[in-house]
Motif scaffolding. Structure first.
Motif, PDB file in Angstrom:
ATOM      1  N   ASN A   1     -12.286 -44.439   5.670  1.00  0.00           N
ATOM      2  CA  ASN A   1     -12.971 -44.374   4.373  1.00  0.00           C
ATOM      3  C   ASN A   1     -13.705 -43.047   4.182  1.00  0.00           C
ATOM      4  OD1 ASN A   1     -12.213 -46.882   3.284  1.00  0.00           O
ATOM      5  ND2 ASN A   1     -13.797 -47.956   4.433  1.00  0.00           N
TER       6      ASN A   1
ATOM      7  N   SER B   1     -13.676 -47.260  -2.091  1.00  0.00           N
ATOM      8  CA  SER B   1     -13.320 -46.956  -0.700  1.00  0.00           C
ATOM      9  C   SER B   1     -11.818 -47.103  -0.526  1.00  0.00           C
ATOM     10  CB  SER B   1     -14.050 -47.888   0.266  1.00  0.00           C
ATOM     11  OG  SER B   1     -13.697 -49.241   0.022  1.00  0.00           O
TER      12      SER B   1
ATOM     13  N   THR C   1     -10.842 -51.897   2.385  1.00  0.00           N
ATOM     14  CA  THR C   1     -11.863 -52.936   2.223  1.00  0.00           C
ATOM     15  C   THR C   1     -11.676 -54.000   3.296  1.00  0.00           C
ATOM     16  OG1 THR C   1     -11.937 -52.603  -0.170  1.00  0.00           O
ATOM     17  CG2 THR C   1     -12.823 -54.675   0.674  1.00  0.00           C
TER      18      THR C   1
ATOM     19  N   TYR D   1      -7.463 -56.335   6.112  1.00  0.00           N
ATOM     20  CA  TYR D   1      -8.070 -55.171   5.474  1.00  0.00           C
ATOM     21  C   TYR D   1      -7.106 -54.670   4.392  1.00  0.00           C
ATOM     22  CZ  TYR D   1     -11.199 -55.095   9.499  1.00  0.00           C
ATOM     23  OH  TYR D   1     -12.132 -55.433  10.466  1.00  0.00           O
TER      24      TYR D   1
ATOM     25  N   ASN E   1      -6.759 -49.656  -0.657  1.00  0.00           N
ATOM     26  CA  ASN E   1      -6.977 -49.569  -2.101  1.00  0.00           C
ATOM     27  C   ASN E   1      -6.343 -48.334  -2.730  1.00  0.00           C
ATOM     28  OD1 ASN E   1      -8.701 -51.915  -2.005  1.00  0.00           O
ATOM     29  ND2 ASN E   1     -10.294 -50.581  -1.146  1.00  0.00           N
TER      30      ASN E   1
END
Length: 299
Positions: free
Chosen positions: A128, A145, A148, A155, A158
């Motif tokens: 991130n 981010s 996530t 996880y 994104n």
């Protein structure tokens, strides 16, 4: 036929020459004070065209330089992040190897599991990483981010699939300055973080461990990180080469513009001195021509 020279024509001619000398002296003084040979386009039309072209090239080179500096910032951040990620993955691999020791006590297993969970969090933080407020592993996505933590052992990446952040280094040259986070760290339940968490959970609960499979998976992620690091290094070298070329072009353009616009001050000073002498001579001659005669007083 002999032309008649009247006093008024003499005065007119003297004044005309005086004004011409005055204008020439004024132009030279302006050149001396400004240091420029071109103050208006009519001074040198051809030189004005060259100056406009050079200034246009300067503006373009300045923008490319800003783009290149930004690219180097992105790629430097990427490079250091990937190196740190590689080092962290090696530490995770060592912990997994330690966990394969069947003689571990429960305390030792829990300690290794805690270290693995901490490493997963550290790697998530690296994934991130941002530069100037932008995620370096999320493409053109505007997500807060790149990854996530869903809280259920998965996880989510994104990033915008298939997108890339690029910077233009020249008229025909662009460079990608980000990395595909999904390709480096994975996504969902098969992401690097999820794999580490899953192994740590099994280790903590005393379940049977498939150390060989875990190592193979970790090694696959490590290879992806090393491959991306090599790609970033190549792109970084490309940006540095462009930066060097732009710095050289900046100097060249400045010199060329100076040769077109800048006045030779030494020569200009000499010309001003000569013109001042000529102007004083013209003043003296005009003063003699304009002296009033007796008829001027009697009229």
């Amino acid at each position: 036929m002999i032309s008649r020279v009247t006093r008024s024509s003499m005065q007119f001619t003297a004044l005309r020459h005086l004004q011409a000398k005055d204008a020439t002296l004024a132009a030279l003084l302006e050149r001396q004070s400004s240091g420029k040979t071109i103050t208006v386009p009519s001074d040198d039309p051809a030189g004005t065209v060259d100056a406009l072209r050079l200034r246009s090239e300067q503006r373009a080179n300045t923008q490319y330089t800003r783009n290149t500096n930004d690219a180097i910032g992105w790629l430097s951040t990427l490079d250091s992040t990937l190196l740190s990620t590689s080092s962290q993955i090696i530490s995770v691999r060592d912990l997994i190897v330690q966990a394969g020791n069947g003689a571990l006590s429960e305390t030792q297993r829990i300690s290794i599991a805690s270290q693995l969970e901490a490493s997963s969090g550290t790697l998530l933080g690296m994934a991130n990483t941002t530069y100037m407020g932008r995620n370096i592993f999320a493409g053109t996505s505007a997500a807060e981010s790149a990854f996530t933590d869903n809280g259920d052992g998965t996880y989510t990446w994104n990033g915008a699939a298939g997108s890339a952040v690029e910077r233009r280094l020249g008229d025909d040259t662009t460079v990608q300055v980000d990395s595909d986070g999904g390709g480096v760290f994975g996504n969902g339940a098969t992401s690097l973080f999820a794999v580490i968490d899953s192994f740590a959970t099994a280790l903590r609960s005393g379940d049977a461990l498939d150390v060989s499979a875990a190592l193979n998976t970790i090694d696959g992620f490590h290879s992806a990180v090393l491959s991306e690091s090599a790609s970033v290094g190549t792109r970084y070298n490309q940006a540095k080469a462009a930066q060097s070329a732009q710095e050289s072009l900046t100097v060249t353009l400045k010199q060329e513009l100076s040769s077109v616009e800048d006045a030779d001050l030494a020569e200009t000073v000499i010309q001003v001195s000569m013109q001042q002498v000529a102007y004083q001579a013209a003043l003296s001659a005009t003063a003699q021509v304009l002296q009033p005669s007796l008829l001027d007083f009697l009229s």
